[in-house]
Enzyme design. Structure first.
Site, PDB file in Angstrom:
ATOM      1  CE  LYS A  15      -1.932  -1.166   3.935  1.00  0.00           C
ATOM      2  NZ  LYS A  15      -1.252  -2.442   4.268  1.00  0.00           N
ATOM      3  NE  ARG A  90      -4.677  -1.304   9.931  1.00  0.00           N
ATOM      4  CZ  ARG A  90      -3.614  -0.803   9.311  1.00  0.00           C
ATOM      5  NH1 ARG A  90      -3.635   0.383   8.799  1.00  0.00           N
ATOM      6  NH2 ARG A  90      -2.528  -1.537   9.220  1.00  0.00           N
ATOM      7  NE  ARG A 129       7.976  -2.128   6.288  1.00  0.00           N
ATOM      8  CZ  ARG A 129       6.673  -2.046   6.472  1.00  0.00           C
ATOM      9  NH1 ARG A 129       5.891  -1.629   5.485  1.00  0.00           N
ATOM     10  NH2 ARG A 129       6.131  -2.405   7.609  1.00  0.00           N
ATOM     11  NE  ARG A 163       6.032   0.267  10.189  1.00  0.00           N
ATOM     12  CZ  ARG A 163       4.937   0.080   9.476  1.00  0.00           C
ATOM     13  NH1 ARG A 163       4.839   0.636   8.266  1.00  0.00           N
ATOM     14  NH2 ARG A 163       3.940  -0.631   9.927  1.00  0.00           N
ATOM     15  NE  ARG A 174       2.121  -4.473  11.165  1.00  0.00           N
ATOM     16  CZ  ARG A 174       3.278  -4.231  10.528  1.00  0.00           C
ATOM     17  NH1 ARG A 174       4.427  -4.570  11.093  1.00  0.00           N
ATOM     18  NH2 ARG A 174       3.285  -3.656   9.361  1.00  0.00           N
TER      19      ARG A 174
HETATM   20  P1  AP5 Z   1       4.892  -1.552   1.828  1.00  0.00           P
HETATM   21  O1  AP5 Z   1       4.489  -0.774   0.628  1.00  0.00           O
HETATM   22  O2  AP5 Z   1       5.651  -0.833   2.906  1.00  0.00           O
HETATM   23  O3  AP5 Z   1       3.620  -2.314   2.413  1.00  0.00           O
HETATM   24  P2  AP5 Z   1       2.341  -1.753   3.178  1.00  0.00           P
HETATM   25  O4  AP5 Z   1       1.156  -2.459   2.633  1.00  0.00           O
HETATM   26  O5  AP5 Z   1       2.330  -0.249   3.169  1.00  0.00           O
HETATM   27  O6  AP5 Z   1       2.677  -2.328   4.615  1.00  0.00           O
HETATM   28  P3  AP5 Z   1       2.611  -1.683   6.051  1.00  0.00           P
HETATM   29  O7  AP5 Z   1       3.395  -2.595   6.957  1.00  0.00           O
HETATM   30  O8  AP5 Z   1       3.033  -0.249   6.053  1.00  0.00           O
HETATM   31  O9  AP5 Z   1       1.120  -1.809   6.351  1.00  0.00           O
HETATM   32  P4  AP5 Z   1       0.436  -1.863   7.679  1.00  0.00           P
HETATM   33  O10 AP5 Z   1      -0.947  -1.819   7.232  1.00  0.00           O
HETATM   34  O11 AP5 Z   1       0.793  -2.971   8.600  1.00  0.00           O
HETATM   35  O12 AP5 Z   1       1.065  -0.587   8.444  1.00  0.00           O
HETATM   36  P5  AP5 Z   1       0.486   0.823   8.816  1.00  0.00           P
HETATM   37  O13 AP5 Z   1       1.606   1.772   8.828  1.00  0.00           O
HETATM   38  O14 AP5 Z   1      -0.735   1.157   8.015  1.00  0.00           O
HETATM   39  O15 AP5 Z   1       5.752  -2.810   1.336  1.00  0.00           O
HETATM   40  C1  AP5 Z   1       6.417  -3.676   2.266  1.00  0.00           C
HETATM   41  C2  AP5 Z   1       7.800  -4.076   1.702  1.00  0.00           C
HETATM   42  O16 AP5 Z   1       7.597  -4.888   0.545  1.00  0.00           O
HETATM   43  C3  AP5 Z   1       8.668  -2.880   1.246  1.00  0.00           C
HETATM   44  O17 AP5 Z   1      10.007  -3.170   1.577  1.00  0.00           O
HETATM   45  C4  AP5 Z   1       8.484  -2.834  -0.272  1.00  0.00           C
HETATM   46  O18 AP5 Z   1       9.648  -2.348  -0.930  1.00  0.00           O
HETATM   47  C5  AP5 Z   1       8.203  -4.302  -0.602  1.00  0.00           C
HETATM   48  N1  AP5 Z   1       7.236  -4.451  -1.700  1.00  0.00           N
HETATM   49  C6  AP5 Z   1       6.088  -3.727  -1.911  1.00  0.00           C
HETATM   50  N2  AP5 Z   1       5.442  -4.181  -2.999  1.00  0.00           N
HETATM   51  C7  AP5 Z   1       6.179  -5.234  -3.467  1.00  0.00           C
HETATM   52  C8  AP5 Z   1       6.021  -6.128  -4.577  1.00  0.00           C
HETATM   53  N3  AP5 Z   1       4.975  -6.029  -5.419  1.00  0.00           N
HETATM   54  N4  AP5 Z   1       6.976  -7.094  -4.749  1.00  0.00           N
HETATM   55  C9  AP5 Z   1       8.050  -7.198  -3.886  1.00  0.00           C
HETATM   56  N5  AP5 Z   1       8.250  -6.358  -2.846  1.00  0.00           N
HETATM   57  C10 AP5 Z   1       7.330  -5.402  -2.629  1.00  0.00           C
HETATM   58  O19 AP5 Z   1      -0.029   0.555  10.312  1.00  0.00           O
HETATM   59  C11 AP5 Z   1       0.877   0.303  11.371  1.00  0.00           C
HETATM   60  C12 AP5 Z   1       0.105   0.206  12.678  1.00  0.00           C
HETATM   61  O20 AP5 Z   1      -0.553   1.471  12.965  1.00  0.00           O
HETATM   62  C13 AP5 Z   1      -1.043  -0.823  12.712  1.00  0.00           C
HETATM   63  O21 AP5 Z   1      -0.563  -2.113  13.038  1.00  0.00           O
HETATM   64  C14 AP5 Z   1      -1.958  -0.225  13.802  1.00  0.00           C
HETATM   65  O22 AP5 Z   1      -1.463  -0.476  15.091  1.00  0.00           O
HETATM   66  C15 AP5 Z   1      -1.848   1.273  13.511  1.00  0.00           C
HETATM   67  N6  AP5 Z   1      -2.863   1.756  12.559  1.00  0.00           N
HETATM   68  C16 AP5 Z   1      -2.609   2.335  11.336  1.00  0.00           C
HETATM   69  N7  AP5 Z   1      -3.759   2.662  10.722  1.00  0.00           N
HETATM   70  C17 AP5 Z   1      -4.764   2.286  11.552  1.00  0.00           C
HETATM   71  C18 AP5 Z   1      -6.183   2.340  11.460  1.00  0.00           C
HETATM   72  N8  AP5 Z   1      -6.804   2.849  10.372  1.00  0.00           N
HETATM   73  N9  AP5 Z   1      -6.915   1.839  12.500  1.00  0.00           N
HETATM   74  C19 AP5 Z   1      -6.306   1.332  13.610  1.00  0.00           C
HETATM   75  N10 AP5 Z   1      -4.957   1.235  13.755  1.00  0.00           N
HETATM   76  C20 AP5 Z   1      -4.197   1.716  12.739  1.00  0.00           C
END
Ligand code: AP5
Length: 226
Positions: A15, A90, A129, A163, A174
């Protein structure tokens, strides 16, 4: 035309990677609740203090907190090029809150783009990552190393960071949270005819091309990442 899109998928689905590309190439505005919460944790705000332990455990922060963060940013993110919701909504309560927040601003969702992925492969993606500590450019131990070893491609910094919630144990929590609370919002958006599925296991460029087809041609486009 200003579009409002959601990028939906489990941790590591890509994402943030795809949102960053849409910001660069289409000048859309990225609204990532994860980034907002991490900034609050770094700044030590009351929200950050509340969210820190929850995030490090891999659980979800409360609906009220994240929807308030999105509400605050939506006005600032009023743009002619559109908004990308990354990691929000979410839960069903957040999906309903987003409908309300958009509706009161005369806006609506155009697409909910689901990045369909194999969860086991995601553990490898996330634990490998890292990002530039200065400009935030994203990298991966195997899939995306800096071109010049040890130096950021964008700003040249030699400082990188990982992270706190990117450990295997937290990633598994997660993912369980995603399956239990986030995946169930898909039927809500399917009923509205908004869901477009993309193969998130394809190479980053191919996933991007599939998303571009959706944005350029809407639901009639092929959504495969071929
Ligand atoms: P990346 O693009 O970083 O993946 P992502 O989907 O953004 O993963 P996140 O870990 O950031 O998502 P998340 O939902 O757990 O975290 P968030 O910050 O929202 O890609 C990952 C890796 O793969 C990278 O190294 C990239 O280069 C590689 N890659 C990407 N695409 C690829 C491909 N096609 N092929 C190969 N490699 C690839 O949330 C973190 C925390 O915050 C949550 O756990 C929760 O506690 C809180 N939180 C955030 N939002 C909310 C909400 N709305 N409600 C409640 N809690 C929330």
């Amino acid at each position: 035309m200003a579009m409002n899109i959601i990028l939906l998928g489990p941790p590591g689905a890509g994402k943030g990677t795809q949102a960053a590309r849409l910001v660069d190439e289409r000048h859309m505005v990225q609204l990532s609740t994860g980034d907002m919460l991490r900034a609050a944790v770094r700044a030590g705000t009351p929200i950050g203090l509340q969210a820190k332990a929850v995030m490090e455990a891999g659980e979800l922060v409360s609906d009220a907190i994240v929807s308030a963060l999105i509400g605050e940013r939506l006005d600032a993110a009023e743009s002619t090029t559109g908004a990308i919701f990354d990691g929000y909504p979410r839960t069903l309560a957040q999906a309903e809150a987003l409908d309300f927040l958009l509706g009161e601003r005369g806006r609506q969702l155009d697409h909910v783009i689901e990045l369909a992925v194999d969860e086991e492969a995601l553990v490898d993606r996330i634990t490998g990552r890292f990002t530039c500590a200065i400009c935030g450019e994203g990298y991966h131990d195997r899939y995306k190393q800096p071109v010049s070893a040890g130096a950021c491609d964008v700003c040249g910094s030699r400082e990188f960071k990982r992270r706190a919630d990117d450990t295997e144990e937290t990633v598994r929590t997660r993912m369980a949270e995603y399956r239990a609370k986030t995946a169930p919002i898909l039927p809500y958006y399917e009923a509205l005819g908004l869901v477009r599925r993309v193969d998130g296991m394809a190479a980053i460029e191919k996933v991007g091309a599939a998303i571009d087809r959706i944005l350029d041609h809407g639901s009639l486009a092929s959504t495969g990442a071929d």
